[in-house]
Design an enzyme around this catalytic site. Structure first.
Site, PDB file in Angstrom:
ATOM      1  N   ASN A 192      14.311 -11.481  -3.884  1.00 16.35           N
ATOM      2  CA  ASN A 192      13.297 -10.965  -4.804  1.00 16.35           C
ATOM      3  C   ASN A 192      13.435  -9.445  -4.879  1.00 16.35           C
ATOM      4  OD1 ASN A 192      11.040 -10.214  -6.222  1.00 16.35           O
ATOM      5  ND2 ASN A 192       9.555 -10.948  -4.711  1.00 16.35           N
ATOM      6  N   LYS A 251      11.944  -7.455  -6.746  1.00 21.29           N
ATOM      7  CA  LYS A 251      10.652  -6.840  -7.112  1.00 21.29           C
ATOM      8  C   LYS A 251      10.887  -5.796  -8.226  1.00 21.29           C
ATOM      9  CE  LYS A 251       8.814  -8.044  -2.626  1.00 21.29           C
ATOM     10  NZ  LYS A 251       7.889  -7.691  -1.526  1.00 21.29           N
ATOM     11  N   HIS A 296       3.454 -14.833  -6.359  1.00 20.54           N
ATOM     12  CA  HIS A 296       3.767 -13.873  -5.284  1.00 20.54           C
ATOM     13  C   HIS A 296       2.493 -13.129  -4.886  1.00 20.54           C
ATOM     14  CE1 HIS A 296       5.441 -10.557  -3.032  1.00 20.54           C
ATOM     15  NE2 HIS A 296       6.501 -11.326  -2.861  1.00 20.54           N
ATOM     16  N   GLU A 336       1.935 -10.188  -4.274  1.00 22.81           N
ATOM     17  CA  GLU A 336       1.700  -8.929  -4.989  1.00 22.81           C
ATOM     18  C   GLU A 336       1.053  -9.178  -6.355  1.00 22.81           C
ATOM     19  OE1 GLU A 336       5.340  -7.268  -2.382  1.00 22.81           O
ATOM     20  OE2 GLU A 336       5.717  -7.748  -4.478  1.00 22.81           O
ATOM     21  N   GLU A 378       4.806 -16.676   2.649  1.00 25.04           N
ATOM     22  CA  GLU A 378       5.035 -15.251   2.898  1.00 25.04           C
ATOM     23  C   GLU A 378       3.744 -14.621   3.403  1.00 25.04           C
ATOM     24  OE1 GLU A 378       6.689 -13.818  -0.988  1.00 25.04           O
ATOM     25  OE2 GLU A 378       8.533 -13.809   0.176  1.00 25.04           O
ATOM     26  N   GLY A 422       7.361  -6.346   3.762  1.00 20.70           N
ATOM     27  CA  GLY A 422       7.645  -4.916   3.657  1.00 20.70           C
ATOM     28  C   GLY A 422       7.280  -4.106   4.879  1.00 20.70           C
ATOM     29  N   SER A 429       9.883  -9.601   5.745  1.00 23.30           N
ATOM     30  CA  SER A 429      10.751  -8.767   6.610  1.00 23.30           C
ATOM     31  C   SER A 429      11.934  -9.516   7.205  1.00 23.30           C
ATOM     32  CB  SER A 429       9.915  -8.106   7.712  1.00 23.30           C
ATOM     33  OG  SER A 429       8.999  -7.195   7.114  1.00 23.30           O
TER      34      SER A 429
HETATM   35  O1  LIG Z   1       7.873 -10.323  -0.669  1.00 19.46           O
HETATM   36  C1  LIG Z   1       8.878 -10.778  -0.154  1.00 19.46           C
HETATM   37  C2  LIG Z   1       9.384 -10.301   1.189  1.00 19.46           C
HETATM   38  O2  LIG Z   1       9.625  -8.912   1.112  1.00 19.46           O
HETATM   39  P1  LIG Z   1      10.353  -8.182   2.372  1.00 19.46           P
HETATM   40  O3  LIG Z   1      11.565  -9.017   2.703  1.00 19.46           O
HETATM   41  O4  LIG Z   1      10.690  -6.820   1.850  1.00 19.46           O
HETATM   42  O5  LIG Z   1       9.325  -8.183   3.477  1.00 19.46           O
HETATM   43  N1  LIG Z   1       9.597 -11.718  -0.774  1.00 19.46           N
HETATM   44  O6  LIG Z   1       9.165 -12.207  -1.989  1.00 19.46           O
END
Ligand SMILES: O=C(COP(=O)(O)O)NO
Length: 247
Positions: free
Chosen positions: A10, A12, A95, A97, A165, A171, A210
């Site tokens: 991803n 992003k 997601h 976010e 997740e 992150g 992560s």
């Molecule tokens: O949101 C994430 C994970 O992000 P990281 O690997 O940067 O923690 N995947 O969709």
């Protein structure tokens, strides 16, 4: 049931034509194991660009969102049919976010999931709890709440991959421990089994938060962790180490 190892990348809201072309060219040259299914997800503006440069047929492309309408007056949105039209086969939905920043509800994510499946897209369906919810022991309750409208609306789960997740691991560089992640994955699989029956045995449940080239292998012995949805590390050469971590 054997479930094929799945690694999603991803990106992003990161990348440029040059950087995404470089990542795609690295994947084109990579010896990707037959045992791995790989999907990369650039920002919407670069889905067609990535598809145009991708020559490795072991790698597919996902968009990071899809509005649940075929077309119309939805400024700024993209549709499942348009994602298919530019050569992508998958879409990431729900997601954290988008649930926390864009305030997408569980029901809206379910509506998007149904629409994407109706347009023959594979869906990477993201769920996961906030730090406070984990600290309150609400992890499984949150994950099942997020899944509930989808299990009520979707009968055929053959093109859905679930990505657990934990928001507190995204992150941060602090991945969940394999034990904690496996415990939650097992609870997710149990819930799916109760709701969709034996199909649940075939649903890949990815861990995201992560994951990197150094820790990916530590999840190899977790029976309900079928792969990863990788953020930051998918933009780096170590993404290949993650793809090869189970071969
Ligand atoms: O949101 C994430 C994970 O992000 P990281 O690997 O940067 O923690 N995947 O969709």
């Amino acid at each position: 049931m054997a479930r094929k190892f799945f690694v999603g990348g991803n990106f992003k809201m990161n990348g440029s034509k040059a950087s995404i072309k470089e990542i795609v060219e690295q994947l084109n040259a990579a010896d990707i194991p037959d045992s791995a299914e790989v999907v990369i997800s650039p920002p919407a503006l670069y889905v067609h660009w990535a598809e145009k440069h991708l020559t490795n047929d072991k790698v597919k492309i996902a968009a990071q969102n899809a509005f649940p309408k075929a077309s119309g007056a939805y400024t700024g949105e993209i549709s499942a049919s348009q994602i298919k039209d530019v050569g992508a086969d998958w879409v990431i939905l729900g997601h954290s976010e988008r649930r926390t920043i864009i305030k997408e509800s569980d029901e809206f994510v379910a509506e998007k999931t149904v629409h994407a499946l109706e347009n023959d897209l594979g869906v990477i369906l993201c769920i996961g709890e906030l730090l406070e919810e984990r600290q309150n022991g609400e992890t499984v309750e949150v994950c099942t709440r997020q899944l509930k409208p989808v299990v009520e609306a979707v009968k055929d789960w053959s093109k859905i991959v679930v990505a657990y997740e934990p928001v507190w691991a995204i992150g941060t560089g602090l991945a969940a421990t394999p034990e904690d992640a496996q415990e939650t994955h097992a609870a997710i699989r149990k819930y799916l089994s109760e709701k969709i029956g034996e199909q649940a045995d075939g649903v890949r449940i990815l861990y995201g938060g992560s994951v990197n080239g150094k820790n990916a292998h530590t999840f190899n012995d977790c029976p309900d962790i079928d792969g990863y949805l990788v953020g930051g590390a998918s933009l780096k050469p170590e993404f290949l180490d993650i793809i090869k971590s189970r071969s």
